[in-house]
Structure formats: C-alpha cells, structure tokens
Design a protein around this motif. Sequence first.
Motif, PDB file in Angstrom:
ATOM      1  N   ARG A 278     -14.798  -4.356  -5.852  1.00 26.45           N
ATOM      2  CA  ARG A 278     -15.745  -3.230  -5.854  1.00 26.45           C
ATOM      3  C   ARG A 278     -15.125  -1.975  -5.227  1.00 26.45           C
ATOM      4  N   ILE A 279     -13.960  -2.128  -4.612  1.00 27.06           N
ATOM      5  CA  ILE A 279     -13.326  -1.033  -3.883  1.00 27.06           C
ATOM      6  C   ILE A 279     -12.321  -0.309  -4.774  1.00 27.06           C
ATOM      7  N   GLU A 280     -12.404   1.004  -4.800  1.00 29.50           N
ATOM      8  CA  GLU A 280     -11.457   1.812  -5.575  1.00 29.50           C
ATOM      9  C   GLU A 280     -10.258   2.225  -4.730  1.00 29.50           C
ATOM     10  N   THR A 281     -10.517   2.662  -3.487  1.00 34.37           N
ATOM     11  CA  THR A 281      -9.475   3.241  -2.643  1.00 34.37           C
ATOM     12  C   THR A 281      -9.521   2.645  -1.243  1.00 34.37           C
ATOM     13  N   LEU A 282      -8.348   2.403  -0.679  1.00 33.77           N
ATOM     14  CA  LEU A 282      -8.204   1.997   0.714  1.00 33.77           C
ATOM     15  C   LEU A 282      -7.349   3.037   1.414  1.00 33.77           C
ATOM     16  N   ILE A 283      -7.858   3.589   2.504  1.00 30.92           N
ATOM     17  CA  ILE A 283      -7.117   4.584   3.276  1.00 30.92           C
ATOM     18  C   ILE A 283      -6.791   3.969   4.634  1.00 30.92           C
ATOM     19  N   THR A 284      -5.504   3.892   4.947  1.00 33.70           N
ATOM     20  CA  THR A 284      -5.055   3.301   6.199  1.00 33.70           C
ATOM     21  C   THR A 284      -3.956   4.176   6.791  1.00 33.70           C
ATOM     22  N   ASP A 285      -3.292   3.681   7.855  1.00 33.62           N
ATOM     23  CA  ASP A 285      -2.283   4.495   8.521  1.00 33.62           C
ATOM     24  C   ASP A 285      -0.883   3.936   8.286  1.00 33.62           C
ATOM     25  N   SER A 286       0.107   4.690   8.736  1.00 33.54           N
ATOM     26  CA  SER A 286       1.505   4.366   8.456  1.00 33.54           C
ATOM     27  C   SER A 286       2.013   3.151   9.221  1.00 33.54           C
ATOM     28  N   ASN A 287       1.227   2.607  10.144  1.00 30.45           N
ATOM     29  CA  ASN A 287       1.624   1.389  10.850  1.00 30.45           C
ATOM     30  C   ASN A 287       1.264   0.128  10.074  1.00 30.45           C
ATOM     31  N   ALA A 288       0.655   0.289   8.932  1.00 31.56           N
ATOM     32  CA  ALA A 288       0.230  -0.871   8.140  1.00 31.56           C
ATOM     33  C   ALA A 288       1.426  -1.695   7.687  1.00 31.56           C
ATOM     34  N   ASP A 289       1.260  -3.006   7.704  1.00 35.05           N
ATOM     35  CA  ASP A 289       2.297  -3.925   7.236  1.00 35.05           C
ATOM     36  C   ASP A 289       2.559  -3.662   5.750  1.00 35.05           C
ATOM     37  N   PRO A 290       3.797  -3.365   5.376  1.00 32.02           N
ATOM     38  CA  PRO A 290       4.097  -3.098   3.962  1.00 32.02           C
ATOM     39  C   PRO A 290       3.664  -4.222   3.027  1.00 32.02           C
ATOM     40  N   ALA A 291       3.752  -5.462   3.506  1.00 32.46           N
ATOM     41  CA  ALA A 291       3.325  -6.590   2.667  1.00 32.46           C
ATOM     42  C   ALA A 291       1.824  -6.543   2.421  1.00 32.46           C
ATOM     43  N   ALA A 292       1.061  -6.154   3.439  1.00 31.65           N
ATOM     44  CA  ALA A 292      -0.392  -6.042   3.279  1.00 31.65           C
ATOM     45  C   ALA A 292      -0.733  -4.921   2.308  1.00 31.65           C
ATOM     46  N   VAL A 293      -0.049  -3.794   2.448  1.00 34.97           N
ATOM     47  CA  VAL A 293      -0.275  -2.674   1.527  1.00 34.97           C
ATOM     48  C   VAL A 293       0.044  -3.090   0.091  1.00 34.97           C
ATOM     49  N   ALA A 294       1.151  -3.796  -0.081  1.00 40.41           N
ATOM     50  CA  ALA A 294       1.538  -4.252  -1.420  1.00 40.41           C
ATOM     51  C   ALA A 294       0.504  -5.203  -2.002  1.00 40.41           C
ATOM     52  N   ALA A 295      -0.071  -6.060  -1.161  1.00 41.27           N
ATOM     53  CA  ALA A 295      -1.071  -7.012  -1.635  1.00 41.27           C
ATOM     54  C   ALA A 295      -2.330  -6.291  -2.122  1.00 41.27           C
ATOM     55  N   PHE A 296      -2.745  -5.255  -1.401  1.00 40.97           N
ATOM     56  CA  PHE A 296      -3.925  -4.500  -1.830  1.00 40.97           C
ATOM     57  C   PHE A 296      -3.639  -3.723  -3.116  1.00 40.97           C
ATOM     58  N   ARG A 297      -2.442  -3.177  -3.222  1.00 44.18           N
ATOM     59  CA  ARG A 297      -2.084  -2.475  -4.456  1.00 44.18           C
ATOM     60  C   ARG A 297      -2.015  -3.444  -5.633  1.00 44.18           C
ATOM     61  N   ALA A 298      -1.550  -4.655  -5.381  1.00 43.53           N
ATOM     62  CA  ALA A 298      -1.507  -5.657  -6.437  1.00 43.53           C
ATOM     63  C   ALA A 298      -2.908  -6.051  -6.892  1.00 43.53           C
ATOM     64  N   ALA A 299      -3.893  -5.847  -5.993  1.00 42.32           N
ATOM     65  CA  ALA A 299      -5.298  -6.117  -6.345  1.00 42.32           C
ATOM     66  C   ALA A 299      -5.959  -4.907  -6.991  1.00 42.32           C
ATOM     67  N   ASP A 300      -5.138  -3.930  -7.421  1.00 40.72           N
ATOM     68  CA  ASP A 300      -5.593  -2.731  -8.145  1.00 40.72           C
ATOM     69  C   ASP A 300      -6.335  -1.722  -7.276  1.00 40.72           C
ATOM     70  N   LEU A 301      -6.087  -1.715  -5.977  1.00 41.48           N
ATOM     71  CA  LEU A 301      -6.637  -0.691  -5.124  1.00 41.48           C
ATOM     72  C   LEU A 301      -5.665   0.478  -5.031  1.00 41.48           C
ATOM     73  N   ASN A 302      -6.217   1.677  -5.006  1.00 45.25           N
ATOM     74  CA  ASN A 302      -5.423   2.860  -4.721  1.00 45.25           C
ATOM     75  C   ASN A 302      -5.288   2.958  -3.200  1.00 45.25           C
ATOM     76  N   VAL A 303      -4.105   2.679  -2.670  1.00 41.71           N
ATOM     77  CA  VAL A 303      -3.902   2.673  -1.221  1.00 41.71           C
ATOM     78  C   VAL A 303      -3.284   3.998  -0.792  1.00 41.71           C
ATOM     79  N   ILE A 304      -3.968   4.693   0.098  1.00 37.05           N
ATOM     80  CA  ILE A 304      -3.456   5.952   0.668  1.00 37.05           C
ATOM     81  C   ILE A 304      -3.028   5.665   2.102  1.00 37.05           C
TER      82      ILE A 304
END
Length: 261
Positions: A233-259
Amino acid sequence: MDRYARWNALLELLTDSGRVTVEEAAERLDVSQATIRRDFDQLAQQQMITRTRGGAVASGVSYDLPLRYKTAKHSAEKQRIGAAAAALVQPGMVVGLNGGTTTTEVARALAVRPELNSTSEGAQLTVVTNALNIANELLVRSRMKIVVTGGVVRPQSFELVGPLGGGILREVTLDLVLLGVDAIDVTLGAAAHHEGEAAMNSLMVARAKRVAIIADSSKLGSHAFARICAVERIETLITDSNADPAAVAAFRAADLNVIVA
C-alpha cells in the motif's frame, strides 16, 4: 546537556539494558551522581521508571517514550527527512499527517514554504491531522487550512485516537498521507507501538490516494505491536543516509520509491 535531553538519554539506557545504577548513569552521561539521583526521582514520580536501591529499572513502558523526550534522538536525520517529505507536497493538495517527532519536522518544513500559504482559490494547502502539536505548529506559522480529527488525546504523542476521530476521517479524501511510524519491515509492513494510533493511521491510509512513510534508519527492519498497512500500500519511503544499504535495496525490490535524505 539540558534536563530533557538527559532524561531522554536515561530512558534510552533503561530501554536497552532494563536496569542501570546511579554510578553507571553518571559515568555514561558525564554528570554528578546527585544529578542522576534527582533525575531518577523525578522520572519515578512520573511513573516512567521504577526506582531501586542505588539505581532504577525500566517500568515496562519506556519503549514508547512521551514525545517531549524523543526530540533529541536522531534530530538531524529527522530534519532532513522532514524537508524531503515536505518537497512531495504541492499547492492545493489535501495532505494527511499523523503525530511524532519526524512528522513535526515535516510540518515545520511545510510552514516555511510561502507558495503553500497562498489564499488564492485552489492554491491553499489543506492539512488533515490527528495530532494536536502538528495542528499548533501549522496554525501559528502558516495560513494553511487545518482540519483536526476528533478523538481522545493520547498524552505520549499528543495524537487523537478512538472512534470519534474515525467518523471524520471516513468523510475526507487525502491526496497524500505522510505517515510517521514506529517500525517498517518489508514483510510485516508499517506498524506502531500503540493500537489506537495504528487504527487512526490505517484510516488515513485507507482515505489516501498516495502513501509515503517517513522513518529514520533506526525504524527500518524493526517490528512494532500493531500493523498500520502492508508494504504493497506504500508508494514512497523516506529515510536517512544512515540506513543499511541492504534494507534500502530490499524496499526498492518491493517496488517502493525510496528517498534517502
């Protein structure tokens, strides 16, 4: 370190370890033991900790700290996230905001954008919120149209919860909801510690055309008690630069626009 920042640090120590002595806390915070004893006594009076001989133990609710004690945690990251989230908002939109320290930064970023404060027909921003502090931030600093849901105030977060607020939310349509959460996981979705807050947030999601989750890096991959919505149900996730790259990649793989702010 001022008193609230010190209390926040003490509560976080107790959240992590469950128990801390006066000596340990004084050494960690670089203050006197007399100061720590006074802090422990005042926190115990507010039923946020349990005082013990020579120290204190967590009261069982310190995972959900009152909002006024959370402001110092990840503050720089939250300001960047707030600015990035506010950039998604355009004049004339109807935007939903829930409570929390990160959404407070979103409100502050929105308030200083003059194009959102226009009173010309069709250009004025409308903000729908269940958080009293968010409404106050915008009312005193902008000319936006502010809609506050009904409900019972939850002192920890200044949010209105319960069925009284649901009646209003069911009658509105949101172009975008900017939602602060306690946890977000690729499999389990977005969640909150308190079931009443989660219920109100779920209603906002149901009434929104677009959903953006705002969460500092400490929230990614973590779990909380009550689910708000699924990741789908989520279109976009906005987080900070300390985020684990693997976690960011997982959300992007789930079709989220990660900022990453």
